[in-house]
Design an enzyme around this catalytic site. Structure first.
Site, PDB file in Angstrom:
ATOM      1  N   LYS A 166       0.610  -1.160   0.408  1.00 53.03           N
ATOM      2  CA  LYS A 166       0.035  -0.085   0.130  1.00 53.03           C
ATOM      3  C   LYS A 166       0.360   1.539   0.569  1.00 53.03           C
ATOM      4  O   LYS A 166       1.118   2.344  -0.621  1.00 53.03           O
ATOM      5  CB  LYS A 166      -0.732   0.115   1.330  1.00 53.03           C
ATOM      6  CG  LYS A 166      -2.230  -1.634   1.363  1.00 53.03           C
ATOM      7  CD  LYS A 166      -2.799  -1.413   2.146  1.00 53.03           C
ATOM      8  CE  LYS A 166      -1.843  -1.789   3.495  1.00 53.03           C
ATOM      9  NZ  LYS A 166      -1.464  -3.485   3.308  1.00 53.03           N
ATOM     10  N   ILE A 167       1.996   1.517   0.825  1.00 46.72           N
ATOM     11  CA  ILE A 167       2.911   2.940   0.842  1.00 46.72           C
ATOM     12  C   ILE A 167       3.676   2.906  -0.291  1.00 46.72           C
ATOM     13  O   ILE A 167       3.644   4.255  -0.718  1.00 46.72           O
ATOM     14  CB  ILE A 167       3.038   2.113   2.316  1.00 46.72           C
ATOM     15  CG1 ILE A 167       2.845   2.656   3.539  1.00 46.72           C
ATOM     16  CG2 ILE A 167       4.063   3.515   2.616  1.00 46.72           C
ATOM     17  CD1 ILE A 167       2.557   1.999   4.691  1.00 46.72           C
ATOM     18  N   CYS A 220       8.855  -2.718   2.146  1.00 49.23           N
ATOM     19  CA  CYS A 220       8.743  -3.709   2.517  1.00 49.23           C
ATOM     20  C   CYS A 220       9.050  -4.010   3.590  1.00 49.23           C
ATOM     21  O   CYS A 220       9.184  -3.488   4.788  1.00 49.23           O
ATOM     22  CB  CYS A 220      10.056  -5.103   1.969  1.00 49.23           C
ATOM     23  SG  CYS A 220      11.375  -3.892   2.449  1.00 49.23           S
ATOM     24  N   PRO A 221       8.162  -5.033   4.394  1.00 47.20           N
ATOM     25  CA  PRO A 221       7.782  -5.019   6.204  1.00 47.20           C
ATOM     26  C   PRO A 221       9.777  -5.729   6.738  1.00 47.20           C
ATOM     27  O   PRO A 221      10.003  -6.346   5.614  1.00 47.20           O
ATOM     28  CB  PRO A 221       6.530  -6.461   6.075  1.00 47.20           C
ATOM     29  CG  PRO A 221       6.635  -6.593   4.885  1.00 47.20           C
ATOM     30  CD  PRO A 221       7.775  -6.021   4.198  1.00 47.20           C
ATOM     31  N   THR A 247      11.471   4.758   5.102  1.00 47.14           N
ATOM     32  CA  THR A 247      10.046   5.112   6.596  1.00 47.14           C
ATOM     33  C   THR A 247       9.682   3.001   7.107  1.00 47.14           C
ATOM     34  O   THR A 247       8.403   3.575   7.247  1.00 47.14           O
ATOM     35  CB  THR A 247       9.355   5.947   6.284  1.00 47.14           C
ATOM     36  OG1 THR A 247       8.817   5.125   5.013  1.00 47.14           O
ATOM     37  CG2 THR A 247      10.084   6.972   5.505  1.00 47.14           C
ATOM     38  N   ARG A 249      11.510  -0.182   8.543  1.00 47.29           N
ATOM     39  CA  ARG A 249      11.692  -0.598   9.176  1.00 47.29           C
ATOM     40  C   ARG A 249      13.017  -1.002   9.642  1.00 47.29           C
ATOM     41  O   ARG A 249      13.787  -0.442   8.725  1.00 47.29           O
ATOM     42  CB  ARG A 249      10.889  -1.972  10.140  1.00 47.29           C
ATOM     43  CG  ARG A 249       9.444  -2.080  10.334  1.00 47.29           C
ATOM     44  CD  ARG A 249       9.486  -1.782  11.818  1.00 47.29           C
ATOM     45  NE  ARG A 249       7.980  -2.314  12.122  1.00 47.29           N
ATOM     46  CZ  ARG A 249       6.724  -1.213  12.234  1.00 47.29           C
ATOM     47  NH1 ARG A 249       6.851  -0.261  11.366  1.00 47.29           N
ATOM     48  NH2 ARG A 249       5.265  -1.306  12.367  1.00 47.29           N
ATOM     49  N   ASP A 273      13.346   7.306   9.459  1.00 48.17           N
ATOM     50  CA  ASP A 273      12.059   7.452  10.392  1.00 48.17           C
ATOM     51  C   ASP A 273      12.035   6.599  11.339  1.00 48.17           C
ATOM     52  O   ASP A 273      12.112   6.985  12.068  1.00 48.17           O
ATOM     53  CB  ASP A 273      10.299   7.863   9.189  1.00 48.17           C
ATOM     54  CG  ASP A 273       9.194   7.640  10.368  1.00 48.17           C
ATOM     55  OD1 ASP A 273      10.240   8.746  10.982  1.00 48.17           O
ATOM     56  OD2 ASP A 273       8.962   7.316  10.575  1.00 48.17           O
ATOM     57  N   GLU A 278      15.698   1.228  17.690  1.00 45.39           N
ATOM     58  CA  GLU A 278      14.962   2.605  18.395  1.00 45.39           C
ATOM     59  C   GLU A 278      13.842   2.268  19.371  1.00 45.39           C
ATOM     60  O   GLU A 278      13.657   3.229  20.307  1.00 45.39           O
ATOM     61  CB  GLU A 278      14.103   3.060  17.067  1.00 45.39           C
ATOM     62  CG  GLU A 278      13.079   2.196  16.962  1.00 45.39           C
ATOM     63  CD  GLU A 278      11.738   2.810  16.000  1.00 45.39           C
ATOM     64  OE1 GLU A 278      11.915   3.065  14.727  1.00 45.39           O
ATOM     65  OE2 GLU A 278      10.815   2.274  15.903  1.00 45.39           O
ATOM     66  N   HIS A 310       9.895   7.834  14.106  1.00 46.45           N
ATOM     67  CA  HIS A 310       9.143   7.253  13.813  1.00 46.45           C
ATOM     68  C   HIS A 310       7.690   8.004  13.496  1.00 46.45           C
ATOM     69  O   HIS A 310       6.868   7.170  14.829  1.00 46.45           O
ATOM     70  CB  HIS A 310       8.875   5.887  14.681  1.00 46.45           C
ATOM     71  CG  HIS A 310       8.431   4.787  14.218  1.00 46.45           C
ATOM     72  ND1 HIS A 310       8.371   3.408  14.156  1.00 46.45           N
ATOM     73  CD2 HIS A 310       7.761   4.564  13.417  1.00 46.45           C
ATOM     74  CE1 HIS A 310       7.993   2.393  13.736  1.00 46.45           C
ATOM     75  NE2 HIS A 310       7.066   3.141  13.290  1.00 46.45           N
TER      76      HIS A 310
HETATM   77  P1  NAD Z   1       2.331  -4.197   2.979  1.00 45.21           P
HETATM   78  O1  NAD Z   1       2.131  -5.253   3.285  1.00 45.21           O
HETATM   79  O2  NAD Z   1       1.080  -3.828   2.172  1.00 45.21           O
HETATM   80  O3  NAD Z   1       3.051  -4.362   1.535  1.00 45.21           O
HETATM   81  C1  NAD Z   1       4.424  -5.093   1.578  1.00 45.21           C
HETATM   82  C2  NAD Z   1       5.629  -5.105   0.481  1.00 45.21           C
HETATM   83  O4  NAD Z   1       6.702  -5.463   1.063  1.00 45.21           O
HETATM   84  C3  NAD Z   1       4.246  -5.772  -0.522  1.00 45.21           C
HETATM   85  O5  NAD Z   1       4.196  -6.189  -1.308  1.00 45.21           O
HETATM   86  C4  NAD Z   1       5.306  -7.056  -0.521  1.00 45.21           C
HETATM   87  O6  NAD Z   1       5.114  -8.630  -1.343  1.00 45.21           O
HETATM   88  C5  NAD Z   1       7.272  -6.569  -0.241  1.00 45.21           C
HETATM   89  N1  NAD Z   1       7.890  -7.442   0.125  1.00 45.21           N
HETATM   90  C6  NAD Z   1       8.088  -8.694   1.104  1.00 45.21           C
HETATM   91  N2  NAD Z   1       9.001  -8.842   0.879  1.00 45.21           N
HETATM   92  C7  NAD Z   1      10.314  -8.672   0.036  1.00 45.21           C
HETATM   93  C8  NAD Z   1      11.088  -8.117  -0.902  1.00 45.21           C
HETATM   94  N3  NAD Z   1      12.612  -9.196  -0.011  1.00 45.21           N
HETATM   95  N4  NAD Z   1      11.879  -7.233  -1.028  1.00 45.21           N
HETATM   96  C9  NAD Z   1      10.646  -6.239  -1.566  1.00 45.21           C
HETATM   97  N5  NAD Z   1       9.470  -6.381  -1.320  1.00 45.21           N
HETATM   98  C10 NAD Z   1       9.519  -6.920  -0.067  1.00 45.21           C
HETATM   99  O7  NAD Z   1       2.138  -2.394   3.378  1.00 45.21           O
HETATM  100  P2  NAD Z   1       2.316  -1.316   3.960  1.00 45.21           P
HETATM  101  O8  NAD Z   1       1.684  -1.330   4.377  1.00 45.21           O
HETATM  102  O9  NAD Z   1       2.700  -0.844   2.193  1.00 45.21           O
HETATM  103  O10 NAD Z   1       3.717  -0.999   4.903  1.00 45.21           O
HETATM  104  C11 NAD Z   1       5.009  -1.307   4.109  1.00 45.21           C
HETATM  105  C12 NAD Z   1       6.045  -0.724   5.906  1.00 45.21           C
HETATM  106  O11 NAD Z   1       5.864  -0.138   6.596  1.00 45.21           O
HETATM  107  C13 NAD Z   1       5.448  -1.670   6.699  1.00 45.21           C
HETATM  108  O12 NAD Z   1       5.809  -3.236   6.735  1.00 45.21           O
HETATM  109  C14 NAD Z   1       5.505  -1.287   8.319  1.00 45.21           C
HETATM  110  O13 NAD Z   1       7.491  -1.322   8.751  1.00 45.21           O
HETATM  111  C15 NAD Z   1       6.169  -0.049   7.447  1.00 45.21           C
HETATM  112  N6  NAD Z   1       5.436   1.367   8.069  1.00 45.21           N
HETATM  113  C16 NAD Z   1       5.973   2.464   8.976  1.00 45.21           C
HETATM  114  C17 NAD Z   1       5.309   3.702   9.754  1.00 45.21           C
HETATM  115  C18 NAD Z   1       6.342   4.723  10.365  1.00 45.21           C
HETATM  116  O14 NAD Z   1       5.433   5.494  10.574  1.00 45.21           O
HETATM  117  N7  NAD Z   1       6.895   4.761   9.671  1.00 45.21           N
HETATM  118  C19 NAD Z   1       3.978   3.697   8.979  1.00 45.21           C
HETATM  119  C20 NAD Z   1       3.278   2.153   9.234  1.00 45.21           C
HETATM  120  C21 NAD Z   1       4.175   1.251   8.217  1.00 45.21           C
END
Ligand code: NAD
Length: 347
Positions: A166-167, A220-221, A247, A249, A273, A278, A310
């Site tokens: 999504k992000i 990515c997560p 931004t 992890r 971020d 952290e 964060h």
């Molecule tokens: P999401 O689950 O929608 O998307 C994650 C994407 O990463 C998926 O499409 C997955 O296929 C892909 N992925 C998995 N393994 C991978 C790899 N080896 N290489 C490349 N891509 C890979 O998650 P999202 O909602 O887009 O969020 C992404 C991350 O942002 C979260 O996991 C979280 O850690 C982080 N996040 C940070 C904040 C913040 O405040 N800084 C807030 C929300 C989320």
């Protein structure tokens, strides 16, 4: 029987790691739902020492830096905790296998506002590339020199997105549609339809992205397969002078390798971020504390590293969505044993 006597008692939930903004949004969501929950707000993070504070609660509510490993879960279970509601999307801090073994149900908020993080990320790119943070301090001190503030246009640059969930997709869309940047992406599970609609082009291999991107942004997560995805083995594959943004992890980046990359000049600038360790500092005022993590202190000392604590998620819209989903998750878990946002051990 009167309506009053048929109403079940509110579920007691220990909410760890809370700040005032969490409390306000959770209270508002609980009020709107008719107060099915009774919160105990705890400032401390959940860890082996603070687990005891969950005594007398059926559920705990956690955020990104709470520690919820198998030992903590065993203790929570012995205290009667049966539900865990994460106020975040990432769940790398919860041992889901141990939770499943103990029969503790875990739910999260899979999508509270991807726009909040994507917009912050683009702001971070602009800050690092155009040096807003330096200009702000300079101008406040009456220094209007432009030396040292030279940036570059995003228009026409290649920006690599690692992880197109999504992000990542939204970030790519803003950069492609808004800045006319050449946005490329790597994801083992590509979303080709959305990427095409947003003007994002997939590369087959991570190395292709690393070797061609002027800016790399991580989305990515954090999992075993993505831990230290930025390391001594991937940094040399990046273009010299690359800008790196995280931004997602902290554990996606090996900080020692990052520091080596900054010292050698291979990495021109960094926006972070998140940081891999952290939890000792973030979400707390550490301004009168000596930073005893030398790696973190070194990172903060670079003129070309811009860091926030964060904060990317922190918008009114995101907090409201987090609170609404968290209340719903807990109510559904108790009523039906499951909920729309439940996490399974294999997830
Ligand atoms: P999401 O689950 O929608 O998307 C994650 C994407 O990463 C998926 O499409 C997955 O296929 C892909 N992925 C998995 N393994 C991978 C790899 N080896 N290489 C490349 N891509 C890979 O998650 P999202 O909602 O887009 O969020 C992404 C991350 O942002 C979260 O996991 C979280 O850690 C982080 N996040 C940070 C904040 C913040 O405040 N800084 C807030 C929300 C989320």
């Amino acid at each position: 029987m009167s309506e009053e006597t048929t109403q079940s008692a509110p579920m007691k939930i220990a909410v760890f790691g809370t700040r005032k903004y969490d409390q306000d949004s959770l209270k508002a969501a609980n009020d709107a739902a008719g107060n099915p929950l009774e919160f105990t707000f705890i400032e401390a993070l959940l860890d082996p020492m603070t687990t005891i504070l969950a005594a007398g609660h059926i559920g705990v509510c956690l955020f990104v830096n709470d520690i919820c490993d198998s030992a903590v879960l065993e203790h929570l279970h012995s205290l009667g905790v049966r539900f865990i509601a994460l106020r975040c999307a990432g769940f790398n801090n919860v041992d889901l296998k141990a939770a499943a073994r103990l029969g503790i149900k875990v739910a999260r908020v899979p999508s509270y506002s991807p726009e909040a993080v994507a917009e912050f990320c683009v702001g971070m790119i602009m800050t690092v590339v155009r040096k807003y943070h330096k200009a702000y301090n300079r101008v406040r001190e009456g220094n209007f020199l432009l030396d040292g503030l030279l940036g570059f246009n995003l228009h026409g640059k290649t920006i690599g997105i690692i992880g197109t969930g999504k992000i990542g997709l939204l970030t790519g869309r803003i950069l492609s549609r808004g800045f006319n940047a050449n946005v490329i992406a790597y994801d083992p599970y590509p979303n080709r339809a959305a990427a095409e609609e947003y003007g994002i082009e997939y590369v087959e291999k991570l190395d292709d992205l690393l070797g061609t991107s002027d800016i790399i942004s991580l989305h990515c997560p954090l999992m075993e397969s993505t831990s230290y995805i930025i390391s001594d083995s991937t940094i040399p594959k990046m273009k010299k002078g690359v800008v790196l943004i995280n931004t997602s992890r902290g554990g996606l980046i090996d900080t020692y390798a990052l520091i080596r990359g900054l010292k050698s000049g291979h990495i021109a600038a960094v926006g972070l971020d998140v940081y891999e360790r952290e939890s000792s500092y973030f979400f707390a005022d550490s301004s009168s504390k000596v930073i005893d993590d030398d790696t973190f202190a070194r990172l903060l000392s670079f003129y070309n590293v811009f860091m926030t604590g964060h904060q990317a998620f922190l918008t009114t819209e995101a907090l409201t969505n987090i609170a609404d989903t968290t209340v719903l998750n807990l109510v559904d878990l108790q009523a039906t044993g499951t909920c729309a946002c439940i996490l399974e051990a294999s997830a």
